[in-house]
Scaffold this active site. Sequence first.
Site, short mmCIF file in Angstrom:
data_model
loop_
_atom_site.label_atom_id
_atom_site.label_comp_id
_atom_site.label_asym_id
_atom_site.label_seq_id
_atom_site.Cartn_x
_atom_site.Cartn_y
_atom_site.Cartn_z
N HIS A 62 -72.94 -27.87 6.49
CA HIS A 62 -73.53 -26.93 5.53
C HIS A 62 -74.36 -27.75 4.55
O HIS A 62 -73.80 -28.51 3.76
CB HIS A 62 -72.44 -26.19 4.75
CG HIS A 62 -71.49 -25.41 5.60
ND1 HIS A 62 -71.67 -24.07 5.88
CD2 HIS A 62 -70.35 -25.77 6.23
CE1 HIS A 62 -70.67 -23.64 6.64
NE2 HIS A 62 -69.86 -24.65 6.88
N ARG A 64 -76.81 -26.15 2.63
CA ARG A 64 -77.01 -25.28 1.47
C ARG A 64 -78.43 -25.10 0.96
O ARG A 64 -78.63 -24.94 -0.23
CB ARG A 64 -76.19 -25.79 0.28
CG ARG A 64 -74.73 -26.00 0.55
CD ARG A 64 -74.00 -24.69 0.55
NE ARG A 64 -72.58 -24.90 0.44
CZ ARG A 64 -71.70 -24.46 1.34
NH1 ARG A 64 -72.10 -23.77 2.38
NH2 ARG A 64 -70.42 -24.68 1.18
N ASP A 302 -67.78 -29.95 9.60
CA ASP A 302 -67.77 -28.81 8.67
C ASP A 302 -68.09 -29.29 7.24
O ASP A 302 -67.49 -28.81 6.28
CB ASP A 302 -66.44 -28.06 8.72
CG ASP A 302 -66.52 -26.70 8.03
OD1 ASP A 302 -67.63 -26.28 7.65
OD2 ASP A 302 -65.46 -26.05 7.85
N HIS A 306 -68.91 -28.90 -1.79
CA HIS A 306 -68.67 -28.25 -3.08
C HIS A 306 -68.54 -29.31 -4.18
O HIS A 306 -67.96 -30.37 -3.96
CB HIS A 306 -67.40 -27.41 -3.00
CG HIS A 306 -67.51 -26.28 -2.03
ND1 HIS A 306 -68.28 -25.16 -2.29
CD2 HIS A 306 -67.01 -26.11 -0.79
CE1 HIS A 306 -68.21 -24.34 -1.24
NE2 HIS A 306 -67.46 -24.90 -0.31
O1 DOR Z 1 -63.85 -24.42 4.14
C1 DOR Z 1 -64.89 -23.96 4.55
N1 DOR Z 1 -66.04 -24.05 3.84
N2 DOR Z 1 -64.91 -23.32 5.73
C2 DOR Z 1 -65.97 -22.65 6.14
O2 DOR Z 1 -65.93 -22.09 7.21
C3 DOR Z 1 -67.18 -22.55 5.30
C4 DOR Z 1 -67.29 -23.72 4.43
C5 DOR Z 1 -68.35 -23.54 3.37
O3 DOR Z 1 -69.42 -23.05 3.71
O4 DOR Z 1 -68.13 -23.90 2.23
#
Ligand code: DOR
Length: 442
Positions: A62, A64, A302, A306
Amino acid sequence: MTFDLILRGGTCVSHRGIVPADIGVRAGRIAEIGGLSTAGADQVIDVTGLHIFPGMIDTQVHFREPGMEEKEDLESGSRAAVLGGVTAVFEMPNTRPTTTDPDALADKVRRATNRMWCDFGFYFGASPENAGMLGEWERLPGCCGVKVFMGSSTGDLLLDDEDDLRRVLASGARRIAVHAEDEARLKERKALAKDSAHTHPDWRDEETALRATKRLVRLASEAGRRVHVLHVTTAQEMAFLADHKDVASVEVTPQHLTLAAPDCYDALGTRAQMNPPIRDATHRDALWRAVSAGVVDVIGSDHAPHTLEDKARPYPLSPAGMPGVQTIVPIMLDHVAQGRLTLLQVHDLLCAGPARLFGLMGKGRLAAGYDADFTVVDLAARRTITDSMIASKCGWTPYDGMEVTGWPVMTVVRGALVMRDGELSGGAAGGQALRFWEGRPA
Ligand code: DOR
């Protein structure tokens, strides 16, 4: 015969096994593999003592962008990728706005081209609104496939209705990647998420994952459609998926193979919170058995970057996910050093597996004619992973302070040396859209 680049003196990890060989590169592709000690090249890199893999491919990140650039963007995420030895990524659609229509996809491809440091594919997010269109759109240039969230995670993408799922499965032909957690059960059990991340696996329990995975496999079998179950976390799912390899491929993450409850929540609190959750060691052991048995097809990080500020919110208001694109290679090499898997399994899970599953053109193999993407590693290097080395904007890693054995020391993307010894090598970013057998050419 001269080359643009020769990697001389290394040991190749390839479909042939682990063999010493020089690699000659011309026009971004592998031109020759073998003894090239007398050949000339514009650039010769001595890789004596090092191992060369086909470029490692992280099939779940991700980054973002658009809409959340203050947390991460395509440039910073891909910089973290190449610093960690990753040459290509598949990026997820839960952005703002979501990547759910062709304009959004084309926008991402535009932003990424020659700005990302590695090559890239972007997922379309499935929604009840676009379910019937995906078969047409999934072949657009730069698209690596369709992603379904059967259970809510970060962002608003959700497709939990069985009829909607049937419509997605009926539209198109490529492998569909799925986050399998049962939304109804998540809603029922939300009150079990108390004031500590320790309760995260109680709320999002094994049955939540198993129920969704079983439903998905049933519907995919009925539709005759391939699916890819992302970040599988339970012993029960692995036993079930071992019986359904004709329809479903399987991903696990390094964090589910490395961390375990309750220790990870004691040590890391909400930093260890992700969906589906890190579970106890009995599940971690079952994931390792599934890796050994060949049930697992690929490892994906994954990478969900954050910020620490967001992670500091009290659970369960804290967001789920942890960064991982920069540490996927060192963590898996450390597991090799600890005897949990072999170099050839790493080659299968991070190079050949992604190419085989998703029909990638020119990637995942050390052979003449393939793209000159290489992850060069020093298996003897001992390094300590720290927050300060993380290039992602979030600036932290769940492995802060962990000493590992085995480290990526060079990243080469289509013949360009992008990273050497932990530094970008000075050239411009040259990331291009990945090409797929089932996609349309750009
Ligand atoms: O923990 C997760 N964060 N699992 C996900 O499937 C999405 C991901 C996120 O996009 O932050």
